[in-house]
Design an enzyme around this catalytic site. Structure first.
Site, PDB file in Angstrom:
ATOM      1  N   ASP A  89      -2.701   5.039 -10.595  1.00 53.76           N
ATOM      2  CA  ASP A  89      -1.396   4.448 -10.951  1.00 53.76           C
ATOM      3  C   ASP A  89      -1.594   3.092 -11.621  1.00 53.76           C
ATOM      4  OD1 ASP A  89      -1.099   6.322  -8.956  1.00 53.76           O
ATOM      5  OD2 ASP A  89       0.298   5.156  -7.757  1.00 53.76           O
TER       6      ASP A  89
ATOM      7  N   ARG B 100     -27.732   8.892  -9.295  1.00 47.74           N
ATOM      8  CA  ARG B 100     -26.765   9.926  -8.929  1.00 47.74           C
ATOM      9  C   ARG B 100     -26.465  10.879 -10.083  1.00 47.74           C
ATOM     10  NH1 ARG B 100     -22.380   6.920  -4.938  1.00 47.74           N
ATOM     11  NH2 ARG B 100     -23.803   6.855  -3.183  1.00 47.74           N
TER      12      ARG B 100
ATOM     13  N   HIS C 196     -16.425   8.679  -8.161  1.00 44.01           N
ATOM     14  CA  HIS C 196     -16.103   7.275  -8.480  1.00 44.01           C
ATOM     15  C   HIS C 196     -15.817   7.155  -9.969  1.00 44.01           C
ATOM     16  CE1 HIS C 196     -16.513   2.882  -7.565  1.00 44.01           C
ATOM     17  NE2 HIS C 196     -16.706   2.840  -8.862  1.00 44.01           N
TER      18      HIS C 196
ATOM     19  N   GLY D 236     -19.261   5.861   2.770  1.00 47.21           N
ATOM     20  CA  GLY D 236     -20.362   5.940   3.733  1.00 47.21           C
ATOM     21  C   GLY D 236     -20.639   4.611   4.423  1.00 47.21           C
TER      22      GLY D 236
ATOM     23  N   GLU E 283       0.873  -1.188   0.000  1.00 50.42           N
ATOM     24  CA  GLU E 283       0.000   0.000   0.000  1.00 50.42           C
ATOM     25  C   GLU E 283       0.900   1.224   0.000  1.00 50.42           C
ATOM     26  OE1 GLU E 283      -3.330   1.109  -0.028  1.00 50.42           O
ATOM     27  OE2 GLU E 283      -2.221   2.995   0.042  1.00 50.42           O
TER      28      GLU E 283
ATOM     29  N   ASN F 265     -10.116   4.720  -0.614  1.00 47.28           N
ATOM     30  CA  ASN F 265     -11.440   5.345  -0.628  1.00 47.28           C
ATOM     31  C   ASN F 265     -12.429   4.542   0.208  1.00 47.28           C
ATOM     32  OD1 ASN F 265     -10.932   7.553  -2.231  1.00 47.28           O
ATOM     33  ND2 ASN F 265     -11.551   6.569  -4.138  1.00 47.28           N
TER      34      ASN F 265
HETATM   35  P1  ADP Z   1     -11.026  -0.206  -3.771  1.00 44.94           P
HETATM   36  O1  ADP Z   1     -12.337   0.315  -3.312  1.00 44.94           O
HETATM   37  O2  ADP Z   1     -11.046  -0.684  -5.148  1.00 44.94           O
HETATM   38  O3  ADP Z   1     -10.408  -1.155  -2.786  1.00 44.94           O
HETATM   39  P2  ADP Z   1      -9.550   1.926  -2.570  1.00 44.94           P
HETATM   40  O4  ADP Z   1      -9.408   3.326  -3.019  1.00 44.94           O
HETATM   41  O5  ADP Z   1     -10.338   1.679  -1.347  1.00 44.94           O
HETATM   42  O6  ADP Z   1     -10.092   1.086  -3.808  1.00 44.94           O
HETATM   43  O7  ADP Z   1      -8.119   1.286  -2.320  1.00 44.94           O
HETATM   44  C1  ADP Z   1      -7.101   1.315  -3.278  1.00 44.94           C
HETATM   45  C2  ADP Z   1      -5.772   1.446  -2.527  1.00 44.94           C
HETATM   46  O8  ADP Z   1      -4.694   1.270  -3.436  1.00 44.94           O
HETATM   47  C3  ADP Z   1      -5.579   2.801  -1.897  1.00 44.94           C
HETATM   48  O9  ADP Z   1      -5.320   2.646  -0.530  1.00 44.94           O
HETATM   49  C4  ADP Z   1      -4.388   3.399  -2.650  1.00 44.94           C
HETATM   50  O10 ADP Z   1      -3.576   4.228  -1.853  1.00 44.94           O
HETATM   51  C5  ADP Z   1      -3.645   2.153  -3.074  1.00 44.94           C
HETATM   52  N1  ADP Z   1      -2.754   2.379  -4.216  1.00 44.94           N
HETATM   53  C6  ADP Z   1      -2.979   3.158  -5.301  1.00 44.94           C
HETATM   54  N2  ADP Z   1      -1.936   3.131  -6.134  1.00 44.94           N
HETATM   55  C7  ADP Z   1      -1.002   2.313  -5.563  1.00 44.94           C
HETATM   56  C8  ADP Z   1       0.299   1.910  -5.918  1.00 44.94           C
HETATM   57  N3  ADP Z   1       0.877   2.347  -7.035  1.00 44.94           N
HETATM   58  N4  ADP Z   1       0.961   1.068  -5.092  1.00 44.94           N
HETATM   59  C9  ADP Z   1       0.413   0.644  -3.932  1.00 44.94           C
HETATM   60  N5  ADP Z   1      -0.824   1.025  -3.524  1.00 44.94           N
HETATM   61  C10 ADP Z   1      -1.518   1.838  -4.326  1.00 44.94           C
END
Ligand code: ADP
Length: 594
Positions: free
Chosen positions: A371, A425, A532, A194, A181, A189
């Site tokens: 990313d 929405r 989203h 919510g 992470e 997100n």
């Molecule tokens: P989802 O609802 O699909 O799980 P989230 O936004 O809750 O999506 O979680 C996606 C996670 O991936 C976030 O915590 C974000 O910081 C992490 N993330 C995004 N890009 C990278 C990356 N390049 N390497 C590691 N983690 C990443």
């Protein structure tokens, strides 16, 4: 960082004032870790407070004559988990560096700023010259770092709900998993959502007089996205919803008993988490992942997907974002991409929807930068539905008394309803943007308030004090407070209440529950924000990533907001958490059993 700069300017201005009054201090000297500051203090314990995200935050600062010995957050109402890192790390760094020039934690800047402000106030109370504590301390070495290599069966990129669900499911199937992470904390997100999870649960819904079925959920999801989603994926999602909920519950997740309808869900099949926002999901899944021995590494950013000569995905190149150590993490079974959406990446979102410029607010955490889209494209993944980006009509993150739609009415600045509040929405946002200032007030009565906090854990009384929610004992007084003609708002509410009796209005609203009749009454100003990204990497029913010819890229799986082709043009409120749990699980199971 911007906020911290503002804070530092404030801190320095206060410091100049204090200096003018002759406070005790020497010039700052320390710039290296461990080196003692020559600042002298009045030894003792000093208290300071500041406004956090959810309420007042208090710290105590323990000073000896020559050192900040301790900084302790002694009282706060910040959201658990989202605030854990700033509440622990910022005090630690202040003590370690003997400096207030500490970076805020990305994704938790309000809490970070509150800790820094409270500590500054405590120090001011001790008569400290703040400017003496504003030196930047760099603990970074400039030496090139040696590559760290790691391996497991499965590498998961992203520690939101999809990544954690995938890691748990791979763990259940006997996999050794490494999850990376890029942010300092898990949750993405998901943790800021919510907390709403849609699934037909006919047994419980029946008890509450709600008729529902998997077919109805399918139809509303598929048609609510203008049939632009892949019907096979939609079917899998809705068919596995209830099982996914029971799966979460088997790991300790708690849902409220009452089933409701979050804005844009189109039907009362939303299960609301007991814990605030998405914290219950992340807490549950993180605990379960750890039980399966999943190695979770935060502050590590995936940079590139590695393929072998046969074209199979075998790992990921990554980097420790703090000290820039390069990493190579290999996955015997492959890689699951769960890095979320791109609503916080202005360049990327305007590439697909030019109107979503930087001035448009977003509900997203700063790590939602897409990313994964770039990394997946680089290894030949097909992208679908990139132009479908959803705005949330309830923005921004300060949600007022509720996110539930059945007991809410929306009025424009002239005091009139302008749409059925239970609409999609995208239709809601379209209608809102056509109103004066592109804003509206959500009007509620006190029947919606079931506790001191709203669904995202914010204290309602504090929101009232801050002026985010306006409260009044009568509709007329409420109207006055928000500059709407009293008789107009009164007429609107009376007319709505009559519609509740008749279960019918001029806008075609279908979801009726309570009248707006029980004092006190509440108004919250709202407007749309980028929320989203429905488009993303194309997957099949096993969550395998597909290339431009719809061929499987071996060893490569994706789940959650990074994927496209499920929600079509418009995602139903409450379907995102469903998506991440269902497809996260499928990816973890399938990568282990391919
Ligand atoms: P989802 O609802 O699909 O799980 P989230 O936004 O809750 O999506 O979680 C996606 C996670 O991936 C976030 O915590 C974000 O910081 C992490 N993330 C995004 N890009 C990278 C990356 N390049 N390497 C590691 N983690 C990443």
């Amino acid at each position: 960082m911007k906020k911290f700069r503002t804070l530092l300017v404030l801190v320095l201005s206060i410091a100049m004032l204090l200096t003018a009054f002759g406070c005790q201090s020497n010039e700052p000297t320390s710039s290296d870790e461990g080196e003692e500051s020559s600042t002298t203090f009045n030894a003792g314990t000093y208290m300071g407070e500041a406004q956090g995200h959810n309420g007042t935050l208090k710290v105590e600062v323990v000073l000896s004559e020559d050192k900040i010995e301790e900084v302790n957050v002694v009282e706060h109402s910040e959201t658990p988990q989202i605030s854990d890192v700033p509440l622990n790390q910022i005090p630690e760094t202040i003590v370690k560096n003997q400096s207030l020039a500490v970076d805020t934690i990305s994704g938790a800047t309000v809490t970070s700023d509150a800790v820094l402000t409270a500590v500054t106030k405590a120090l001011e109370g001790a008569g400290v010259e703040i400017s003496a504590l504003s030196q930047t301390v760099s603990n970074e070495s400039t030496e090139p770092k040696e590559m760290i290599s790691k391996s497991a069966d499965v590498v998961v990129i992203g520690g939101g709900g999809a990544g954690l669900s995938a890691a748990v499911a791979a763990g259940e199937n006997g996999g050794k998993v490494i999850l990376i992470e890029k942010m300092p904390m898990l949750g993405g997100n998901t943790i800021r959502s919510g907390g709403a999870y849609n699934s037909a649960d006919p047994e419980r819904q029946k008890e509450q007089g709600i008729e529902d079925s998997i077919d109805k959920h399918f139809k509303q999801t598929y048609e609510g996205g203008d049939k632009a989603g892949d019907s096979k994926l939609v079917k899998i999602m809705v068919e596995n919803g209830l099982d996914g909920k029971h799966w979460l519950e088997s790991y300790g997740m708690e849902f409220r008993n009452e089933i409701g309808s979050v804005v844009g869900s189109l039907w009362p099949r939303t299960h609301q988490a007991v814990k605030p926002a998405g914290t219950g999901y992340i807490e549950t899944l993180e605990k379960a992942a750890k039980e399966y021995g999943v190695e979770i590494i935060t502050n590590v950013k995936a940079k590139e997907i590695i393929k072998d000569e046969s074209g199979r995905v075998i790992g990921v190149k990554a980097e420790n974002v703090l000290d820039k150590t390069p990493m190579e993490i290999m996955g015997e079974k492959g890689v699951i991409l769960a890095s979320g959406g791109f609503a916080a990446n202005v360049e990327m979102r305007t590439k697909y929807v030019p109107s979503l410029t930087a001035d448009k607010p977003t509900t997203n955490h700063p790590g939602a930068t897409g990313d994964g889209i770039v990394m997946a494209e680089d290894v030949g993944a097909q992208l679908v539905g990139m132009e479908h980006i959803q705005l949330l009509p309830m923005a921004i993150e300060l949600v007022g008394p509720t996110i539930n739609v059945e007991n809410s009415i929306f009025v424009n600045k002239e005091g009139k309803r302008f749409i059925n509040e239970d609409n999609r929405r995208d239709k809601l946002c379209e209608a809102i943007l056509a109103q004066t200032d592109g804003q509206y007030y959500m009007i509620n009565d006190s029947q919606v308030i079931t506790g001191p906090n709203n669904e995202t854990g914010q204290n309602i009384e504090e929101l009232i004090e801050e002026g985010i929610i306006v409260k009044a004992d009568t509709i007329e007084d409420l109207a006055q407070k928000i500059n709407i003609e009293s008789n107009v708002l009164k007429d609107t509410v009376d007319k709505f209440n009559k519609s509740v009796d008749e279960q019918k209005d001029e806008f075609g609203r279908k979801l009726w529950k309570n009248k707006v009749e029980k004092a006190p009454f509440y108004a919250t100003l709202r407007y749309p924000a980028v929320h989203h990204t429905m488009g993303g990497v194309k997957i099949n029913e096993k969550t395998q990533v597909l290339d431009a010819n719809d061929e499987i890229i071996p060893g490569f799986y994706a789940a959650g907001e990074i994927t496209g082709g499920i929600h079509g043009t418009n995602r139903l409120g409450g379907n995102a958490l469903l998506d991440i749990v269902v497809f996260g699980r499928i990816s973890g199971e399938n990568i282990m059993n391919q």
